[in-house]
Design a protein around this motif. Structure first.
Motif, mmCIF file in Angstrom:
data_model
loop_
_atom_site.group_PDB
_atom_site.id
_atom_site.type_symbol
_atom_site.label_atom_id
_atom_site.label_comp_id
_atom_site.label_asym_id
_atom_site.label_seq_id
_atom_site.Cartn_x
_atom_site.Cartn_y
_atom_site.Cartn_z
ATOM 1 N N THR A 119 -9.426 26.704 -8.563
ATOM 2 C CA THR A 119 -8.951 25.700 -7.612
ATOM 3 C C THR A 119 -7.560 25.226 -7.988
ATOM 4 O OG1 THR A 119 -9.967 23.913 -8.874
ATOM 5 C CG2 THR A 119 -11.272 24.857 -7.071
ATOM 6 N N LEU A 120 -6.840 24.794 -6.979
ATOM 7 C CA LEU A 120 -5.563 24.115 -7.150
ATOM 8 C C LEU A 120 -5.545 22.997 -6.123
ATOM 9 C CD1 LEU A 120 -2.777 23.962 -8.525
ATOM 10 C CD2 LEU A 120 -1.921 25.442 -6.686
ATOM 11 N N ASN A 121 -5.382 21.781 -6.593
ATOM 12 C CA ASN A 121 -5.350 20.617 -5.712
ATOM 13 C C ASN A 121 -3.946 20.046 -5.689
ATOM 14 O OD1 ASN A 121 -8.125 20.953 -5.442
ATOM 15 N ND2 ASN A 121 -8.530 19.619 -7.175
ATOM 16 N N ILE A 122 -3.503 19.678 -4.501
ATOM 17 C CA ILE A 122 -2.181 19.088 -4.328
ATOM 18 C C ILE A 122 -2.375 17.716 -3.693
ATOM 19 C CG2 ILE A 122 0.039 19.269 -3.161
ATOM 20 C CD1 ILE A 122 -0.329 22.335 -3.242
ATOM 21 N N HIS A 123 -1.786 16.719 -4.327
ATOM 22 C CA HIS A 123 -1.847 15.347 -3.829
ATOM 23 C C HIS A 123 -0.421 14.849 -3.613
ATOM 24 C CE1 HIS A 123 -6.043 15.435 -5.102
ATOM 25 N NE2 HIS A 123 -5.610 15.881 -6.272
ATOM 26 N N VAL A 124 -0.189 14.182 -2.507
ATOM 27 C CA VAL A 124 1.108 13.580 -2.215
ATOM 28 C C VAL A 124 0.874 12.093 -1.985
ATOM 29 C CG1 VAL A 124 3.080 13.516 -0.641
ATOM 30 C CG2 VAL A 124 1.983 15.705 -1.169
ATOM 31 N N TYR A 154 0.843 -1.190 0.000
ATOM 32 C CA TYR A 154 0.000 0.000 0.000
ATOM 33 C C TYR A 154 0.880 1.243 0.000
ATOM 34 C CZ TYR A 154 1.482 1.103 4.637
ATOM 35 O OH TYR A 154 2.265 1.469 5.699
ATOM 36 N N GLN A 155 0.231 2.397 -0.119
ATOM 37 C CA GLN A 155 0.911 3.682 0.006
ATOM 38 C C GLN A 155 -0.033 4.671 0.677
ATOM 39 O OE1 GLN A 155 -0.173 4.830 -4.553
ATOM 40 N NE2 GLN A 155 1.780 5.510 -3.839
ATOM 41 N N TRP A 156 0.556 5.676 1.313
ATOM 42 C CA TRP A 156 -0.228 6.739 1.920
ATOM 43 C C TRP A 156 -0.474 7.827 0.893
ATOM 44 C CZ3 TRP A 156 -2.537 5.517 6.136
ATOM 45 C CH2 TRP A 156 -1.940 4.635 7.041
ATOM 46 N N GLY A 157 -1.616 8.456 0.995
ATOM 47 C CA GLY A 157 -1.932 9.601 0.150
ATOM 48 C C GLY A 157 -2.479 10.718 1.012
ATOM 49 N N ALA A 158 -2.105 11.942 0.683
ATOM 50 C CA ALA A 158 -2.608 13.127 1.383
ATOM 51 C C ALA A 158 -3.021 14.140 0.320
ATOM 52 C CB ALA A 158 -1.537 13.714 2.294
ATOM 53 N N SER A 159 -4.249 14.613 0.403
ATOM 54 C CA SER A 159 -4.774 15.546 -0.592
ATOM 55 C C SER A 159 -5.179 16.858 0.068
ATOM 56 C CB SER A 159 -5.985 14.940 -1.314
ATOM 57 O OG SER A 159 -5.603 13.789 -2.032
ATOM 58 N N ARG A 160 -4.835 17.944 -0.610
ATOM 59 C CA ARG A 160 -5.206 19.275 -0.145
ATOM 60 C C ARG A 160 -5.894 19.997 -1.300
ATOM 61 N NH1 ARG A 160 -4.121 16.574 3.383
ATOM 62 N NH2 ARG A 160 -2.649 16.878 5.091
ATOM 63 N N TYR A 161 -7.113 20.480 -1.042
ATOM 64 C CA TYR A 161 -7.924 21.145 -2.058
ATOM 65 C C TYR A 161 -8.016 22.623 -1.691
ATOM 66 C CZ TYR A 161 -9.156 16.259 -2.645
ATOM 67 O OH TYR A 161 -9.088 14.899 -2.816
#
Length: 179
Positions: A148-153, A74-81
């Motif tokens: 909008t600008l979305n950032i996903h890690v 698996y992997q972790w994901g973090a999203s900021r909208y």
């Protein structure tokens, strides 16, 4: 001769430790990107619309698993909208390069550059198995749409702890504190 036990891969303790370190790194990096975005464009307001449960794990493969279970990897994901005010027409794609440049200067490499795409332009950076993805408002989006600008890690793929399915994305500390 009988083998009492045979193990492949890291122990549960190591997998949980790796899970917490990777989770904290992924979430912290997403939050740092928001702060860097605001510093890069101080004349704009970036309203963070962090959704509950926006930081969670996902499978790295197409393997099937049932609810309450977990994949092997698996992997972790973090999203900021973020919604941007005042409106910064046309779209927000032009904000990506100045934000990403500090990371490129720090050794991140461009994985994909689709900023010229008419719908859903995005830009990806990668380093050490971690991916940063920027998703912008289309250049030709209707003017009534929010900017909008979305950032996903996305963190690197890891071996799953035996109980990863118990992780509660609304209370991540509960999972890590239980170990």
């Amino acid at each position: 001769m009988l083998l009492a036990g045979c193990s492949t891969g890291p122990s549960q303790e190591v997998r949980v430790g790796n899970a917490e370190r990777s989770y904290r790194y992924t979430v912290t990096l997403a939050d740092q990107l928001v702060a860097h975005t605001r510093e890069t464009f101080p004349d704009l307001t970036f309203d963070l619309n962090k959704q509950a449960g926006a930081d969670d794990w996902s499978a790295c493969t197409d393997e099937n698993y049932v609810n309450g279970g977990q994949p092997e990897v698996y992997q972790w994901g973090a999203s900021r909208y973020m919604t941007i005010r005042p409106a910064y027409p046309p779209g927000t794609v032009q904000l990506i390069e100045p934000i990403a440049q500090a990371y490129i200067d720090a050794g991140w490499t461009i994985r994909r550059d689709n900023r010229d795409q008419a719908t859903s332009p995005w830009f990806d950076l990668t380093k050490d198995g971690t991916l940063i993805s920027f998703a912008a408002r289309s250049l030709d989006a209707p003017p009534e749409w929010n900017n909008t600008l979305n950032i996903h890690v996305y963190g690197p793929c890891l071996d799953s702890p035996n109980d990863l399915g118990e992780f509660d994305r609304n209370d991540p500390d509960a999972y890590f504190d239980a170990h």
